[in-house]
Scaffold this active site. Structure first.
Site, PDB file in Angstrom:
ATOM      1  CD  GLU A  14     -21.259  -0.570  -3.300  1.00 58.01           C
ATOM      2  OE1 GLU A  14     -20.176   0.022  -3.388  1.00 58.01           O
ATOM      3  OE2 GLU A  14     -22.365  -0.011  -3.421  1.00 58.01           O
ATOM      4  NE  ARG A  64      -8.110   1.185  -6.888  1.00 50.69           N
ATOM      5  CZ  ARG A  64      -9.353   0.700  -7.041  1.00 50.69           C
ATOM      6  NH1 ARG A  64      -9.763   0.233  -8.199  1.00 50.69           N
ATOM      7  NH2 ARG A  64     -10.206   0.689  -6.053  1.00 50.69           N
ATOM      8  CE  LYS A  89     -17.343  -2.770  -7.865  1.00 50.11           C
ATOM      9  NZ  LYS A  89     -17.819  -3.470  -6.679  1.00 50.11           N
TER      10      LYS A  89
HETATM   11  P1  ATP Z   1     -14.007  -0.314  -8.441  1.00 48.10           P
HETATM   12  O1  ATP Z   1     -13.150   0.812  -7.939  1.00 48.10           O
HETATM   13  O2  ATP Z   1     -13.397  -1.144  -9.506  1.00 48.10           O
HETATM   14  O3  ATP Z   1     -15.377   0.105  -8.788  1.00 48.10           O
HETATM   15  P2  ATP Z   1     -14.470  -1.048  -5.773  1.00 48.10           P
HETATM   16  O4  ATP Z   1     -13.243  -0.839  -4.965  1.00 48.10           O
HETATM   17  O5  ATP Z   1     -15.534  -0.039  -5.645  1.00 48.10           O
HETATM   18  O6  ATP Z   1     -14.079  -1.334  -7.263  1.00 48.10           O
HETATM   19  P3  ATP Z   1     -15.468  -3.130  -4.105  1.00 48.10           P
HETATM   20  O7  ATP Z   1     -16.558  -4.066  -4.396  1.00 48.10           O
HETATM   21  O8  ATP Z   1     -15.672  -2.107  -3.068  1.00 48.10           O
HETATM   22  O9  ATP Z   1     -15.104  -2.441  -5.488  1.00 48.10           O
HETATM   23  O10 ATP Z   1     -14.110  -3.905  -3.870  1.00 48.10           O
HETATM   24  C1  ATP Z   1     -13.980  -5.014  -3.017  1.00 48.10           C
HETATM   25  C2  ATP Z   1     -12.544  -5.129  -2.620  1.00 48.10           C
HETATM   26  O11 ATP Z   1     -11.709  -5.265  -3.768  1.00 48.10           O
HETATM   27  C3  ATP Z   1     -12.083  -3.894  -1.882  1.00 48.10           C
HETATM   28  O12 ATP Z   1     -11.358  -4.291  -0.747  1.00 48.10           O
HETATM   29  C4  ATP Z   1     -11.213  -3.199  -2.870  1.00 48.10           C
HETATM   30  O13 ATP Z   1     -10.213  -2.465  -2.218  1.00 48.10           O
HETATM   31  C5  ATP Z   1     -10.663  -4.332  -3.712  1.00 48.10           C
HETATM   32  N1  ATP Z   1     -10.337  -3.874  -5.059  1.00 48.10           N
HETATM   33  C6  ATP Z   1     -11.151  -3.246  -5.925  1.00 48.10           C
HETATM   34  N2  ATP Z   1     -10.492  -2.922  -7.055  1.00 48.10           N
HETATM   35  C7  ATP Z   1      -9.224  -3.364  -6.898  1.00 48.10           C
HETATM   36  C8  ATP Z   1      -8.045  -3.327  -7.704  1.00 48.10           C
HETATM   37  N3  ATP Z   1      -8.046  -2.767  -8.913  1.00 48.10           N
HETATM   38  N4  ATP Z   1      -6.916  -3.890  -7.212  1.00 48.10           N
HETATM   39  C9  ATP Z   1      -6.910  -4.454  -6.003  1.00 48.10           C
HETATM   40  N5  ATP Z   1      -7.973  -4.521  -5.191  1.00 48.10           N
HETATM   41  C10 ATP Z   1      -9.121  -3.983  -5.624  1.00 48.10           C
HETATM   42 MG    MG Z   2     -15.511   0.278  -3.260  1.00 43.67          MG
END
Ligand code: ATP
Ligand code: MG
Length: 562
Positions: free
Chosen positions: A42, A269, A279
């Site tokens: 995102e 994760r 984020k």
């Molecule tokens: P955050 O929780 O850090 O704000 P998010 O999951 O909202 O991150 P996205 O932009 O939706 O961020 O993530 C894109 C992809 O990266 C998704 O498939 C998510 O599952 C993966 N992802 C995000 N954070 C991690 C992590 N700490 N370890 C592994 N994969 C991750």
């Molecule tokens: Mg997300």
């Protein structure tokens, strides 16, 4: 991804349960024996090391099974999304070493198609327009222990729903007046399945679709359908989406005529010690001015790590070593630092830099004379060549390399003691000069001209070899010493405020450092081992008129001892 594998092989190559699932799917002939993954960020912030894990996993699986991996921006929530993030994310994925070719997609490109699917669900009696307030919807949803209650609007006729939904789109209603919900089961033990919201009215400008829409799809609705539109086979996501999988499957099963039938699989994760990764928290650090921007080298963002001097190879290696599992755990950030160190050890040329200079005058070296020494750029890799380092009567050595009254195990410079200047001569300290407040400001030394190159012909030994820089030729620079951003191993755990756990020592700025002159040619981002001091890189963001070097990592893990 053909060809990529020949260049490098890191990035989730080890066996893990997802590879087993893909292998089994291929063996069973599922998905016409295709493997298609996607990385779906995102664009509401910069990518971090956790995303690197997801990138290596998705692109790695595609590469290793001769499949494809799409880069798709999940840009369904315009309130938090920006073009700046879209650009940064692409740069970061590329820098990590992955290419999506012509497979760049945006969920916002599917808005019309997603709308059509919603109309189809309404027509099939599987979605309805609800007019409860947000508070009532929450109230009606029930709890983990109590089932939810059906909204009075749940029994609206298909025609009424179609009419209201069209008018939602047409902008006839204020924000929050109505939502579109899936008609599933208000008594489901899984709260996600209690008539989840699919669309809401929001008058927000979208960075790609402008003001064309005033209704926006929810992530849980847009995500599975986008996967299906792109004919993704394996939709890999983190564990917090496990409870959402029934909704994912419900949508794939209940929206007719989808080109693909993706399956969601969850993995744990990445969590790292001494690091925050969400984020939301990173944004707080940036916008609160606790760090100097998204690419601050103290952050675990990919752009921060790049600026700090981490290499994509080391990050891919890290993702490879931590593997992929189903259970959440927390990885020691020391592993990442270790792999960076290991990678830079083979890759980074050596150089001499004095970070806290102490002046040395070689009394018996003729004034106005100088000479150069040819020094190997790497002790084990002759292919990295040599360089010429100038030497003269006035030099700088590291202040810490001198003790007036040496402790028992201190073998470096002290009055009367002889040490080696790396690759140059043996020198002996004869006199200590102090300023009026008693601080040592200069050493008067003598050198032995017979020891050119650093060895005495009579075979006498010295116990220390110091790095040094010629005063007349030195490049003056600022050096920024970076360390872990938090003092706590799990910042923000329990009731702790992660902002109160920021390590005030995480950045030390040293000005007036003296570097060997060859470093004036350092390209932005170029990495070096400053002998005895650690790995450093030329800061890519600061101009050449004032050279700045960032410390990437120390030579050894000093943290374990603290
Ligand atoms: P955050 O929780 O850090 O704000 P998010 O999951 O909202 O991150 P996205 O932009 O939706 O961020 O993530 C894109 C992809 O990266 C998704 O498939 C998510 O599952 C993966 N992802 C995000 N954070 C991690 C992590 N700490 N370890 C592994 N994969 C991750
Ligand atoms: Mg997300």
């Amino acid at each position: 991804m053909d060809g990529e594998a020949a260049v490098y092989n890191e990035g989730m190559t080890g066996p893990h349960f997802i590879r087993e699932i893909v292998t089994a799917d291929l063996a069973a002939g599922r998905n016409d024996r295709r493997v298609a993954t996607r990385f779906p960020p995102e664009p509401n912030g910069y990518l971090h090391i956790g995303h690197a894990k997801a990138i290596c996993l998705n692109f790695g699986v595609a590469r290793d099974f001769s499949g494809t991996c799409n880069l798709r921006f999940d840009d369904t929530n315009p309130a938090k999304e920006e073009v700046e993030y879209v650009d940064a994310i692409q740069a970061d994925v590329r820098w990590l070493g992955f290419e999506w070719g012509d497979r760049l997609f945006y969920a916002s490109d599917y808005f019309e198609r997603l709308y059509g699917c919603a109309v189809q669900l309404i027509g099939d009696g599987k979605a309805y327009v609800d007019s409860l307030t947000a508070d009532d919807i929450r109230e009606y949803r029930g709890t983990l222990r109590e089932p939810g209650k059906e909204s009075p609007h749940r029994s609206r006729s298909i025609d009424e729903n179609l009419d209201l939904f069209a008018r939602m789109r047409a902008g006839e209603f204020p924000d929050g007046a109505h939502v579109l919900r899936a008609k599933i089961d208000m008594a489901s033990p899984n709260i996600t399945m209690r008539d989840p919201i699919l669309y809401r009215v929001r008058r927000i400008h979208h960075h790609r679709t402008g003001d064309a829409w005033c209704i926006y799809p929810m992530y849980d609705y847009a995500h599975p359908l986008s996967d299906a539109f792109e004919r993704v086979t394996h939709s890999l996501c983190t564990l917090e989406f496990e409870d959402h999988r029934p909704l994912y499957d419900w949508l794939i099963a209940n929206v007719g005529d989808l080109p693909g039938h993706p399956k969601q699989t969850e993995f744990a994760r990445l969590n790292l010690t001494y690091t925050v990764m969400s984020k939301r928290k990173l944004l707080q650090l940036v916008s609160g001015g606790h760090v100097a921007g998204w690419d601050d080298p103290r952050l675990p963002t990919i752009s921060g790590m790049r600026r700090r001097g981490f290499t994509p190879e080391a990050i891919r290696r890290f993702c490879d070593q931590i593997g992929v599992a189903r259970r959440e755990n927390i990885i020691d950030v020391g592993l990442l630092e270790f792999l960076v160190r290991e990678d830079l050890n083979t890759r980074a040329p050596r150089a001499m830099a004095v970070l806290r200079p102490l002046k040395v005058v070689i009394e018996n070296y003729p004034a106005g004379q100088d000479e150069t020494f040819e020094v190997a750029n790497h002790p084990k890799d002759p292919a990295m060549g040599t360089r010429h380092v100038p030497f003269g009567r006035e030099l700088y050595v590291e202040h810490d390399d001198f003790m007036e009254a040496p402790e028992k195990k201190f073998f470096r410079l002290s009055p009367g003691r002889e040490v080696r200047l790396r690759g140059a001569y043996l020198i002996t300290c004869r006199e200590v000069i102090k300023n009026p407040s008693g601080e040592v400001v200069e050493l008067r030394c003598t050198y032995d001209p017979e020891t050119r190159g650093g060895d005495a012909p009579d075979g006498r030994k010295v116990k220390a070899t110091l790095h040094w820089v010629s005063a007349a030729h030195a490049l003056e620079a600022e050096v920024r010493l970076y360390d872990r951003l938090f003092t706590d191993e799990t910042p923000g755990a329990g009731d702790a405020d992660f902002l109160s756990q920021i390590n005030p020592q995480a950045l030390k700025v040293l000005s007036g450092c003296k570097l060997e002159p060859s470093l004036s040619d350092a390209a932005p981002g170029a990495q070096f081992q400053f002998e005895r001091m650690g790995y450093f890189c030329a800061d890519p963001e600061s101009g050449t008129e004032r050279p700045v070097f960032n410390r990437t990592v120390t030579l050894r893990d000093g943290w374990a001892k603290r």
